[in-house]
Write an enzyme that holds these catalytic residues in place. Structure first.
Site, PDB file in Angstrom:
ATOM      1  N   GLN A 174      -0.782 -40.916-107.045  1.00  0.00           N
ATOM      2  CA  GLN A 174      -1.846 -40.435-106.140  1.00  0.00           C
ATOM      3  C   GLN A 174      -1.661 -38.951-105.799  1.00  0.00           C
ATOM      4  O   GLN A 174      -2.539 -38.104-106.056  1.00  0.00           O
ATOM      5  CB  GLN A 174      -1.836 -41.236-104.837  1.00  0.00           C
ATOM      6  CG  GLN A 174      -2.765 -40.622-103.778  1.00  0.00           C
ATOM      7  CD  GLN A 174      -2.652 -41.263-102.409  1.00  0.00           C
ATOM      8  OE1 GLN A 174      -3.524 -42.039-102.038  1.00  0.00           O
ATOM      9  NE2 GLN A 174      -1.620 -40.946-101.645  1.00  0.00           N
ATOM     10  N   SER A 211       3.636 -48.194-122.113  1.00  0.00           N
ATOM     11  CA  SER A 211       2.955 -48.834-123.240  1.00  0.00           C
ATOM     12  C   SER A 211       1.458 -48.501-123.251  1.00  0.00           C
ATOM     13  O   SER A 211       0.810 -48.612-124.277  1.00  0.00           O
ATOM     14  CB  SER A 211       3.171 -50.337-123.190  1.00  0.00           C
ATOM     15  OG  SER A 211       2.775 -50.799-121.922  1.00  0.00           O
ATOM     16  N   GLU A 219       9.179 -43.258 -93.623  1.00  0.00           N
ATOM     17  CA  GLU A 219       9.971 -44.490 -93.674  1.00  0.00           C
ATOM     18  C   GLU A 219      11.415 -44.245 -93.249  1.00  0.00           C
ATOM     19  O   GLU A 219      12.125 -45.173 -92.862  1.00  0.00           O
ATOM     20  CB  GLU A 219       9.950 -45.073 -95.096  1.00  0.00           C
ATOM     21  CG  GLU A 219       8.705 -45.865 -95.429  1.00  0.00           C
ATOM     22  CD  GLU A 219       8.602 -47.184 -94.671  1.00  0.00           C
ATOM     23  OE1 GLU A 219       9.548 -47.971 -94.703  1.00  0.00           O
ATOM     24  OE2 GLU A 219       7.558 -47.402 -94.017  1.00  0.00           O
ATOM     25  N   GLY A 228       6.094 -37.192-111.232  1.00  0.00           N
ATOM     26  CA  GLY A 228       5.201 -38.180-110.604  1.00  0.00           C
ATOM     27  C   GLY A 228       3.754 -37.702-110.616  1.00  0.00           C
ATOM     28  O   GLY A 228       2.960 -38.070-109.751  1.00  0.00           O
ATOM     29  N   THR A 243       9.897 -38.941 -96.467  1.00  0.00           N
ATOM     30  CA  THR A 243       8.949 -39.931 -95.951  1.00  0.00           C
ATOM     31  C   THR A 243       9.219 -40.348 -94.508  1.00  0.00           C
ATOM     32  O   THR A 243      10.377 -40.381 -94.064  1.00  0.00           O
ATOM     33  CB  THR A 243       8.995 -41.199 -96.841  1.00  0.00           C
ATOM     34  OG1 THR A 243       8.349 -42.286 -96.159  1.00  0.00           O
ATOM     35  CG2 THR A 243      10.427 -41.636 -97.141  1.00  0.00           C
ATOM     36  N   TYR A 246      14.195 -48.670-100.242  1.00  0.00           N
ATOM     37  CA  TYR A 246      13.409 -47.455-100.502  1.00  0.00           C
ATOM     38  C   TYR A 246      13.812 -46.354 -99.523  1.00  0.00           C
ATOM     39  O   TYR A 246      14.120 -45.227 -99.909  1.00  0.00           O
ATOM     40  CB  TYR A 246      11.915 -47.786-100.367  1.00  0.00           C
ATOM     41  CG  TYR A 246      11.001 -46.570-100.294  1.00  0.00           C
ATOM     42  CD1 TYR A 246      10.666 -45.859-101.446  1.00  0.00           C
ATOM     43  CD2 TYR A 246      10.478 -46.136 -99.069  1.00  0.00           C
ATOM     44  CE1 TYR A 246       9.840 -44.742-101.380  1.00  0.00           C
ATOM     45  CE2 TYR A 246       9.646 -45.024 -98.993  1.00  0.00           C
ATOM     46  CZ  TYR A 246       9.331 -44.341-100.157  1.00  0.00           C
ATOM     47  OH  TYR A 246       8.513 -43.238-100.089  1.00  0.00           O
ATOM     48  N   ARG A 249       6.872 -42.234-120.389  1.00  0.00           N
ATOM     49  CA  ARG A 249       6.305 -42.953-121.522  1.00  0.00           C
ATOM     50  C   ARG A 249       6.049 -44.395-121.062  1.00  0.00           C
ATOM     51  O   ARG A 249       6.912 -45.014-120.447  1.00  0.00           O
ATOM     52  CB  ARG A 249       7.311 -42.932-122.687  1.00  0.00           C
ATOM     53  CG  ARG A 249       7.121 -43.998-123.735  1.00  0.00           C
ATOM     54  CD  ARG A 249       6.020 -43.635-124.726  1.00  0.00           C
ATOM     55  NE  ARG A 249       5.812 -44.752-125.653  1.00  0.00           N
ATOM     56  CZ  ARG A 249       4.675 -45.441-125.745  1.00  0.00           C
ATOM     57  NH1 ARG A 249       3.635 -45.142-125.012  1.00  0.00           N
ATOM     58  NH2 ARG A 249       4.567 -46.429-126.607  1.00  0.00           N
ATOM     59  N   LYS A 296      15.706 -42.754-100.159  1.00  0.00           N
ATOM     60  CA  LYS A 296      15.060 -41.494 -99.759  1.00  0.00           C
ATOM     61  C   LYS A 296      15.931 -40.718 -98.759  1.00  0.00           C
ATOM     62  O   LYS A 296      15.834 -39.506 -98.676  1.00  0.00           O
ATOM     63  CB  LYS A 296      13.680 -41.780 -99.159  1.00  0.00           C
ATOM     64  CG  LYS A 296      12.612 -42.161-100.206  1.00  0.00           C
ATOM     65  CD  LYS A 296      12.054 -40.920-100.900  1.00  0.00           C
ATOM     66  CE  LYS A 296      10.858 -41.239-101.772  1.00  0.00           C
ATOM     67  NZ  LYS A 296      10.293 -40.051-102.421  1.00  0.00           N
ATOM     68  N   TYR A 331      16.935 -50.054-109.197  1.00  0.00           N
ATOM     69  CA  TYR A 331      15.989 -49.140-109.863  1.00  0.00           C
ATOM     70  C   TYR A 331      15.444 -48.111-108.861  1.00  0.00           C
ATOM     71  O   TYR A 331      15.308 -46.923-109.161  1.00  0.00           O
ATOM     72  CB  TYR A 331      14.839 -49.935-110.510  1.00  0.00           C
ATOM     73  CG  TYR A 331      13.761 -49.018-110.993  1.00  0.00           C
ATOM     74  CD1 TYR A 331      13.989 -48.175-112.077  1.00  0.00           C
ATOM     75  CD2 TYR A 331      12.543 -48.933-110.323  1.00  0.00           C
ATOM     76  CE1 TYR A 331      13.028 -47.270-112.493  1.00  0.00           C
ATOM     77  CE2 TYR A 331      11.579 -48.039-110.730  1.00  0.00           C
ATOM     78  CZ  TYR A 331      11.820 -47.215-111.814  1.00  0.00           C
ATOM     79  OH  TYR A 331      10.884 -46.321-112.206  1.00  0.00           O
TER      80      TYR A 331
END
Ligand code: NAP
Ligand code: G4F
Length: 344
Positions: A12, A36, A133, A8, A131, A155, A34, A159, A99
């Site tokens: 940020q 585009s 969260e 990652g 996190t 999410y 990878r 996690k 995903y």
């Protein structure tokens, strides 16, 4: 020379952490997906052109692809791995739950399993980007390392798996693996679909006459917002101590989305007042009654996290870490940067 892998790295935190470790004299391998577009604006300066750093090595990989991750780890045999790769947008995780699980949960498994299967248990230290969260529907205020979790999104649920897996690989296989339970942290490099960046970008555009209105979701949600460069430093600190432990990292202050909007507009000379309620609430310019903020239900989440505020006294006591930048100062930094970009 110490070797670190950052997954990652184009995000940020990854970009700030890469800079931080390079300054400490590390050889940094940044895992990039990878895509585009070759343009990776947050890290282009590290490996392209005159400012490039020879100790920064971009490397293609994807945490959902166990083969690529294992090949990277077995070849580099790093001293430290920082797993920052994630589908990190909470609202988007309701649209892409599968995903999100593959990346945020199974991606972590792929890395930990590779450390173990390559016999790196005693030589590679592992940082997991956990996190606030996880606290979701909070069970106490403020939240610390002992507060029970109550995830409120795909999410957070993904996690949660990664959090416990990190602890399990530490206990089962003796890996120096730790969770940094970081509360929201922001910067000029924040993705522009997260609330702070979205608000400051819109406020400056509205001031410049380039945008009419800011459309927003839950105005009453409260977050503990810190400054990202200070938060990446403590990721490193967590891997330098004698024993692996998990830490909460936060500022200890909480503010609402409404305050964030008000403070941001004030910094460009506009005083916002509110009228109406719920979905019909609007924010208007006190000087001329022009409506500048509208609530749009598109931005609401099926289940919301109403209030997050962390107690990071354990990090203060053991790591000697404390935040310098709090809410008002953070928004000033972000607004100033946005104004500069708009003046270019
Ligand atoms: P970010 O800007 O969204 O960066 C995440 C990075 O992960 C992106 O560069 C993305 O690559 C990469 N990535 C996504 N899927 C991947 C995959 N399958 N394989 C490899 N890389 C992948 O997030 P951030 O704000 O820097 O946060 C860093 C980490 O901390 C994340 O794990 C996040 O969940 C966690 N966290 C963040 C905060 C916060 O307030 N910022 C607080 C607590 C925890 P692309 O650029 O190619 O999409
Ligand atoms: O900026 P946000 O999207 O961040 P959120 O959901 O707190 O998640 C961020 O911080 C987590 C740490 O607690 C990280 F783990 C995660 O990866 C990510 O970096 O939303 C903040 C709050 C929410 O309550 C949201 O409902 O702002 C509210 N909000 C209101 N209107 C909005 C909007 N959020 C977004 N993104 N866009 C809106 O228009």
């Amino acid at each position: 020379m110490k070797k670190a892998i950052i997954t990652g790295v184009a995000g940020q935190d990854g970009s700030y952490l890469a800079e931080f470790l390079l300054n400490k004299g590390y050889l940094v391998f940044g895992v990039l997906r990878r895509s585009s577009l070759e343009f990776k604006s947050r890290i282009d300066h590290l490996y392209k052109g005159e400012s490039k750093n020879v100790n920064f090595k971009p490397i293609y990989g994807d945490v959902t692809d166990a083969l690529s991750i294992n090949s990277i780890i077995s070849k580099i045999k790093p001293d430290e791995i920082y797993n920052l790769a994630a589908q990190s947008h909470v609202r988007v995780s309701f649209d892409l739950p599968g995903y999100t699980a593959q990346t945020d949960a199974i991606g972590t498994l792929n890395i930990l399993e590779s450390i173990k299967s390559n016999g790196l248990n005693k030589t590679t230290r592992f940082y997991q980007a956990s996190t606030s969260e996880l606290y979701g529907k909070v069970q106490e205020i403020p939240q610390n390392e002992n507060t029970p979790f109550y995830p409120r999104s795909p999410y957070a649920a993904a996690k949660l798996y990664a959090y416990w897996l990190t602890i399990n690989y530490r206990e089962a296989y003796g890996i120096f693996a730790v969770n940094g339970i970081l509360f929201n942290h922001e910067s000029p490099r924040r993705g522009n679909s997260f609330i702070t960046k979205k608000v400051v970008e819109s406020v400056v555009r509205i001031k410049k006459g380039k945008q009419d209105k800011l459309k927003i979701g839950n105005l009453d949600s409260r977050r503990d917002w810190g400054y990202a460069p200070e938060f990446v430093e403590v990721m490193w600190k967590m891997l330098q101590v004698d024993y692996p432990e998990d830490f909460v990292i936060a500022t200890g202050e909480h503010h609402s989305v409404r305050e964030l909007i008000q403070v941001s507009f004030r910094l460009v000379g506009i005083e916002i007042h509110w009228k109406g309620s719920g979905i019909n609430e609007v924010g208007f310019d006190k000087k001329n009654d022009r409506i500048l903020v509208e609530v749009d239900k598109y931005y609401f989440r099926p289940t919301e996290v109403d209030l997050l505020v962390g107690d990071s006294s354990k990090a203060k006591n053991i790591l000697g870490w404390e935040p310098n930048t709090k809410f008002q100062n953070l928004i000033e930094i972000m607004i100033e940067d946005e104004i500069k970009k708009n003046n270019k």
